[in-house]
Design a protein around this motif. Structure first.
Motif, mmCIF file in Angstrom:
data_model
loop_
_atom_site.group_PDB
_atom_site.id
_atom_site.type_symbol
_atom_site.label_atom_id
_atom_site.label_comp_id
_atom_site.label_asym_id
_atom_site.label_seq_id
_atom_site.Cartn_x
_atom_site.Cartn_y
_atom_site.Cartn_z
ATOM 1 N N UNK A 262 -4.744 3.970 4.302
ATOM 2 C CA UNK A 262 -3.334 3.870 3.914
ATOM 3 C C UNK A 262 -3.236 2.894 2.749
ATOM 4 N N UNK A 263 -2.068 2.874 2.122
ATOM 5 C CA UNK A 263 -1.929 1.957 0.997
ATOM 6 C C UNK A 263 -0.488 1.695 0.646
ATOM 7 N N UNK A 264 -0.294 0.588 -0.051
ATOM 8 C CA UNK A 264 1.048 0.167 -0.415
ATOM 9 C C UNK A 264 1.057 -0.351 -1.851
ATOM 10 N N UNK A 265 2.127 0.002 -2.565
ATOM 11 C CA UNK A 265 2.378 -0.542 -3.901
ATOM 12 C C UNK A 265 3.438 -1.620 -3.751
ATOM 13 N N UNK A 266 3.191 -2.771 -4.339
ATOM 14 C CA UNK A 266 4.109 -3.896 -4.170
ATOM 15 C C UNK A 266 4.980 -4.006 -5.413
ATOM 16 N N UNK A 267 6.283 -3.790 -5.222
ATOM 17 C CA UNK A 267 7.210 -3.788 -6.360
ATOM 18 C C UNK A 267 8.369 -4.720 -6.039
ATOM 19 N N UNK A 268 8.462 -5.816 -6.776
ATOM 20 C CA UNK A 268 9.589 -6.756 -6.626
ATOM 21 C C UNK A 268 9.828 -7.148 -5.171
ATOM 22 N N UNK A 269 8.750 -7.500 -4.471
ATOM 23 C CA UNK A 269 8.893 -7.986 -3.102
ATOM 24 C C UNK A 269 9.058 -6.910 -2.054
ATOM 25 N N UNK A 270 9.018 -5.635 -2.494
ATOM 26 C CA UNK A 270 9.123 -4.534 -1.535
ATOM 27 C C UNK A 270 7.853 -3.695 -1.582
ATOM 28 N N UNK A 271 7.451 -3.199 -0.407
ATOM 29 C CA UNK A 271 6.230 -2.406 -0.327
ATOM 30 C C UNK A 271 6.546 -0.928 -0.239
ATOM 31 N N UNK A 272 6.033 -0.168 -1.211
ATOM 32 C CA UNK A 272 6.205 1.283 -1.182
ATOM 33 C C UNK A 272 4.914 1.885 -0.624
ATOM 34 N N UNK A 273 4.974 2.344 0.620
ATOM 35 C CA UNK A 273 3.771 2.884 1.279
ATOM 36 C C UNK A 273 3.542 4.298 0.757
ATOM 37 N N UNK A 274 2.408 4.490 0.084
ATOM 38 C CA UNK A 274 2.171 5.740 -0.642
ATOM 39 C C UNK A 274 1.319 6.731 0.130
ATOM 40 N N UNK A 275 0.470 6.240 1.016
ATOM 41 C CA UNK A 275 -0.469 7.111 1.725
ATOM 42 C C UNK A 275 -0.686 6.619 3.150
ATOM 43 N N UNK A 276 -0.735 7.552 4.073
ATOM 44 C CA UNK A 276 -1.109 7.248 5.458
ATOM 45 C C UNK A 276 -1.845 8.477 5.989
ATOM 46 N N UNK A 277 -3.089 8.297 6.392
ATOM 47 C CA UNK A 277 -3.803 9.441 6.969
ATOM 48 C C UNK A 277 -4.871 8.950 7.954
#
Ligand SMILES: CC(C)(COP(=O)(O)OP(=O)(O)OC[C@H]1O[C@@H](n2cnc3c(N)ncnc32)[C@H](O)[C@@H]1OP(=O)(O)O)[C@@H](O)C(=O)NCCC(=O)NCCS
Length: 144
Positions: A56-71
């Protein structure tokens, strides 16, 4: 014992193959390689005795995490690993100052929706026609 650790380039062939087997529009190996090299991204894998089980993974943008993948690999599902892997992602994200997490999910993906709700995510609306192959709406989830 299942461990959760940062994704390395050596994990990418397994993870991108799993993506291809799982999703109609999978991320390529190159996309993962690019993402794991980014300063503002954190990608993780679940591993048991040297055997990869998912990622899984997350992009960190301005203090918020956008979770891009989960498998999680099919044979490893429904054992709590997906939930634990996301808990790990958010525990690590919290340490880096993330205060909220968001993700999109197909409206028909009951198992994933169950996991996100169990983790405290709440639906914040629908993105009509967000997905292709097949066309489907996305539920937008947030955990604050
Ligand atoms: C979504 C996914 C990552 C979950 O991983 P996992 O390791 O199976 O998750 P867990 O074992 O922690 O939890 C699964 C939960 O879903 C439940 N579940 C399984 N199938 C379900 C279904 N069809 N409807 C509702 N709930 C379901 C399980 O009972 C379990 O809940 P519980 O812990 O309350 O019993 C995994 O199913 C997966 O890789 N799916 C394919 C890829 C995908 O859809 N990714 C998400 C894209 S947004």
């Amino acid at each position: 014992m299942v461990i959760y650790r940062r994704m390395t380039p050596g994990d990418v062939p397994f993870i991108s193959r799993l993506e291809e087997e799982t999703f109609s529009m999978p991320w390529s190996a190159d996309s993962f390689l690019e993402m794991i090299g980014k300063e503002d991204a954190r990608y993780y894998v679940a591993e048991e005795e040297g055997r990869l089980l998912g990622g899984c993974g997350v992009l960190m943008i301005a203090g918020e995490g956008n979770i891009t993948n989960v498998v999680i690999a099919p044979e490893a599902r429904n054992k709590g690993i997906g939930t634990a892997m996301l808990r790990h992602l958010m525990t690590e994200g919290d340490k880096e100052g993330l205060t909220a997490y968001t993700l999109e999910v197909r409206v028909s993906n009951a198992a994933a929706i169950h996991v996100y709700e169990k983790l405290g995510f709440e639906s914040a609306g629908i993105r009509p026609g967000f997905y292709e192959k097949p066309a489907e709406d996305a539920l937008i989830f947030w955990k604050r």
